[in-house]
Write an enzyme that holds these catalytic residues in place. Structure first.
Site, PDB file in Angstrom:
ATOM      1  N   SER A 117      55.082  30.931  19.308  1.00  0.00           N
ATOM      2  CA  SER A 117      55.357  30.526  18.084  1.00  0.00           C
ATOM      3  C   SER A 117      55.973  31.339  17.067  1.00  0.00           C
ATOM      4  O   SER A 117      56.815  32.255  17.268  1.00  0.00           O
ATOM      5  CB  SER A 117      53.934  30.777  17.617  1.00  0.00           C
ATOM      6  OG  SER A 117      53.844  30.986  16.091  1.00  0.00           O
ATOM      7  N   TYR A 141      47.679  37.436  17.169  1.00  0.00           N
ATOM      8  CA  TYR A 141      47.628  36.065  17.618  1.00  0.00           C
ATOM      9  C   TYR A 141      48.881  36.450  18.382  1.00  0.00           C
ATOM     10  O   TYR A 141      49.559  35.793  19.428  1.00  0.00           O
ATOM     11  CB  TYR A 141      47.622  34.876  16.602  1.00  0.00           C
ATOM     12  CG  TYR A 141      48.246  34.001  17.054  1.00  0.00           C
ATOM     13  CD1 TYR A 141      47.816  32.839  17.683  1.00  0.00           C
ATOM     14  CD2 TYR A 141      49.473  33.434  15.468  1.00  0.00           C
ATOM     15  CE1 TYR A 141      48.264  31.786  17.938  1.00  0.00           C
ATOM     16  CE2 TYR A 141      50.144  32.288  16.467  1.00  0.00           C
ATOM     17  CZ  TYR A 141      49.699  30.840  17.488  1.00  0.00           C
ATOM     18  OH  TYR A 141      50.783  30.140  17.699  1.00  0.00           O
ATOM     19  N   LYS A 145      51.408  35.509  21.619  1.00  0.00           N
ATOM     20  CA  LYS A 145      52.375  35.004  21.934  1.00  0.00           C
ATOM     21  C   LYS A 145      53.837  35.417  22.655  1.00  0.00           C
ATOM     22  O   LYS A 145      54.549  35.229  23.456  1.00  0.00           O
ATOM     23  CB  LYS A 145      53.167  34.314  20.403  1.00  0.00           C
ATOM     24  CG  LYS A 145      51.935  33.014  20.525  1.00  0.00           C
ATOM     25  CD  LYS A 145      51.394  31.583  21.265  1.00  0.00           C
ATOM     26  CE  LYS A 145      50.738  31.093  21.740  1.00  0.00           C
ATOM     27  NZ  LYS A 145      50.566  30.627  22.748  1.00  0.00           N
TER      28      LYS A 145
HETATM   29  C1  WQD Z   1      51.479  28.442   4.716  1.00  0.00           C
HETATM   30  C2  WQD Z   1      51.593  28.271   3.287  1.00  0.00           C
HETATM   31  C3  WQD Z   1      50.032  30.573   2.468  1.00  0.00           C
HETATM   32  C4  WQD Z   1      46.523  27.565   1.960  1.00  0.00           C
HETATM   33  C5  WQD Z   1      49.962  30.011  10.504  1.00  0.00           C
HETATM   34  C6  WQD Z   1      50.266  30.849  11.702  1.00  0.00           C
HETATM   35  C7  WQD Z   1      51.620  30.251  12.598  1.00  0.00           C
HETATM   36  C8  WQD Z   1      51.435  29.305  12.660  1.00  0.00           C
HETATM   37  C9  WQD Z   1      51.162  27.811  11.793  1.00  0.00           C
HETATM   38  C10 WQD Z   1      50.892  28.300  14.884  1.00  0.00           C
HETATM   39  C11 WQD Z   1      51.138  30.100   3.071  1.00  0.00           C
HETATM   40  C12 WQD Z   1      50.295  28.989   1.521  1.00  0.00           C
HETATM   41  C13 WQD Z   1      47.861  27.484   2.698  1.00  0.00           C
HETATM   42  C14 WQD Z   1      46.273  27.076   0.938  1.00  0.00           C
HETATM   43  C15 WQD Z   1      48.324  28.124  -0.198  1.00  0.00           C
HETATM   44  N1  WQD Z   1      50.788  28.277  14.215  1.00  0.00           N
HETATM   45  N2  WQD Z   1      48.957  28.351   1.605  1.00  0.00           N
HETATM   46  N3  WQD Z   1      46.851  27.268   0.192  1.00  0.00           N
HETATM   47  O1  WQD Z   1      50.450  30.762   7.651  1.00  0.00           O
HETATM   48  O2  WQD Z   1      52.756  29.701   7.244  1.00  0.00           O
HETATM   49  O3  WQD Z   1      51.317  29.890   9.304  1.00  0.00           O
HETATM   50  O4  WQD Z   1      50.379  28.902  11.499  1.00  0.00           O
HETATM   51  O5  WQD Z   1      51.225  28.623  15.788  1.00  0.00           O
HETATM   52  O6  WQD Z   1      51.379  31.578  13.206  1.00  0.00           O
HETATM   53  O7  WQD Z   1      50.613  31.510  10.923  1.00  0.00           O
HETATM   54  O8  WQD Z   1      50.987  28.327   7.588  1.00  0.00           O
HETATM   55  O9  WQD Z   1      49.565  26.762   6.504  1.00  0.00           O
HETATM   56  O10 WQD Z   1      48.568  28.351   7.041  1.00  0.00           O
HETATM   57  O11 WQD Z   1      50.080  28.738   5.158  1.00  0.00           O
HETATM   58  O12 WQD Z   1      49.059  29.125  -0.731  1.00  0.00           O
HETATM   59  O13 WQD Z   1      45.045  26.677   0.658  1.00  0.00           O
HETATM   60  O14 WQD Z   1      50.732  27.921   2.663  1.00  0.00           O
HETATM   61  O15 WQD Z   1      49.398  31.419   1.863  1.00  0.00           O
HETATM   62  O16 WQD Z   1      52.567  30.429   2.440  1.00  0.00           O
HETATM   63  P1  WQD Z   1      51.465  29.983   7.987  1.00  0.00           P
HETATM   64  P2  WQD Z   1      49.801  28.273   7.188  1.00  0.00           P
END
Ligand code: WQD
Length: 326
Positions: A117, A141, A145
């Site tokens: 990841s 997490y 990985k």
């Molecule tokens: C994306 C962006 C939030 C929801 C995570 C893991 C990563 C990978 C994918 C697996 C961020 C913003 C979100 C909302 C928002 N997983 N957001 N409003 O955090 O980039 O990645 O999932 O391996 O390891 O860390 O993904 O989809 O949670 O968020 O503003 O209602 O959207 O703050 O900037 P993230 P995400």
């Protein structure tokens, strides 16, 4: 070749199984069905229900199906949950992998693809994250990985197992509505959920040092990601001694605000977002350099963010028919 796909009944795993099958590869799914769904496994693909912590069951599955390669996706994947339950994450993601590698080396399976990841990079302070960018994971997490990559690489070096660790960026979309992610733990489904409930989608902070102040990510269609697995699996099987670490992304940054605008365009909902304080631990920008896999294996993503949202929305409407707008 027969590939054992651990976690093959999960969201990403089911797409890998499908892509492998379309490419003419034989597969067997190994999944404990804790979050995986048996109905995601296509007809004709054997499903072995088992945990990666169960070495005997793994050994039997490898022998009975004459497995010649493993794609290991079975893992726990929620960052926040890993902070609250680190030991569970280390057990499932690190110990489960160690037991699997033991079975794989005992059975002399020659090829191993590991699902890693972008979380291994933590808070990278670079425009494009390259595979040699230092890894400083921020959550248990991400740590599991990174430790997994070490286990895989060390085993490869000691035993000759041909290995690849694939660092997924932000995976989204679906090949078909019934294969869509049913979790609501990432941006796209979280926005869908708010809109369906006639609530404002949330932006977690708009004071980041990015062009519009919201976080920038590299979204990758799960169909492209699955294709990357086929490409990598074939590379491993065509010659021994591989020790690959590859980013799987598009090399293109999209902000949260831009994603929400795309979601409005696809869904027909337009309720303006609410800006809330930053979510702890969110890096401002995480965008892949996708050069290494392009240069070394000739793979690149084909689908854009529109495709991801359109296909994810079709999956959402399937399970939330009240969300559909005519
Ligand atoms: C994306 C962006 C939030 C929801 C995570 C893991 C990563 C990978 C994918 C697996 C961020 C913003 C979100 C909302 C928002 N997983 N957001 N409003 O955090 O980039 O990645 O999932 O391996 O390891 O860390 O993904 O989809 O949670 O968020 O503003 O209602 O959207 O703050 O900037 P993230 P995400």
């Amino acid at each position: 070749m027969t590939w054992l796909i651990t976690g093959g009944a999960g969201y990403i795993g089911a797409h890998v199984v499908r892509a492998m099958a379309e490419a003419g590869e034989r597969t067997v799914v190994y999944d404990d069905l804790s979050t995986g769904l048996a109905e995601r496994v296509p007809d004709g693909v054997p499903l072995v229900a088992g945990s990666t912590l169960d070495g005997d069951r793994l050994a039997r599955a490898l022998a009975e199906h004459s497995v010649t390669g493993v794609v290991h996706l079975a893992a726990k994947k929620q960052v926040g949950e890993s902070v609250d339950h680190p030991l569970e994450y280390y057990r499932e993601n690190v110990e489960g992998l160690r037991v699997l590698l033991e079975a794989v080396t005992a059975a002399e399976v020659p090829s191993f693809v590991f699902s890693s990841s972008a979380a291994v990079y933590g808070m990278p302070d670079v425009d494009l994250v390259r595979e040699e960018t230092p890894c400083v994971p921020l959550s248990p997490y991400g740590e599991t990985k990174l430790a997994g990559e070490w286990l895989v690489r060390a085993t490869g070096r000691a035993t000759g197992l041909s290995t690849a660790s694939l660092r997924y960026f932000n995976v989204a979309g679906a090949a078909a509505p019934e294969l869509a992610d049913v979790g609501v733990s990432n941006l796209i489904p979280m926005v869908f959920e708010k809109l369906t409930e006639n609530l404002a989608p949330r932006i977690f902070g708009d004071d980041y040092p990015t062009p519009d102040g919201t976080c920038v990510r590299d979204y990758i269609h799960v169909v492209d990601l699955a294709e990357a697995h086929v490409t990598v699996a074939r590379a491993l099987q065509s010659s021994a001694g591989h020790d690959l670490t590859l980013n799987i992304g598009r090399g293109e940054g999209v902000s949260v605000r831009e994603m929400i605008d795309h979601i409005y365009a696809v869904t027909g909902y337009h309720r303006p977002p609410t800006v809330t304080p930053r979510r702890p631990g969110d890096p401002a920008r995480v965008v892949a350099s996708a050069d290494r896999i392009a240069v070394e294996l000739g793979w690149e993503a084909k689908h854009d963010v529109e495709d991801m949202i359109t296909s994810a929305w079709a999956g959402w409407v399937r399970t939330h028919p009240e969300a559909a707008r005519t």
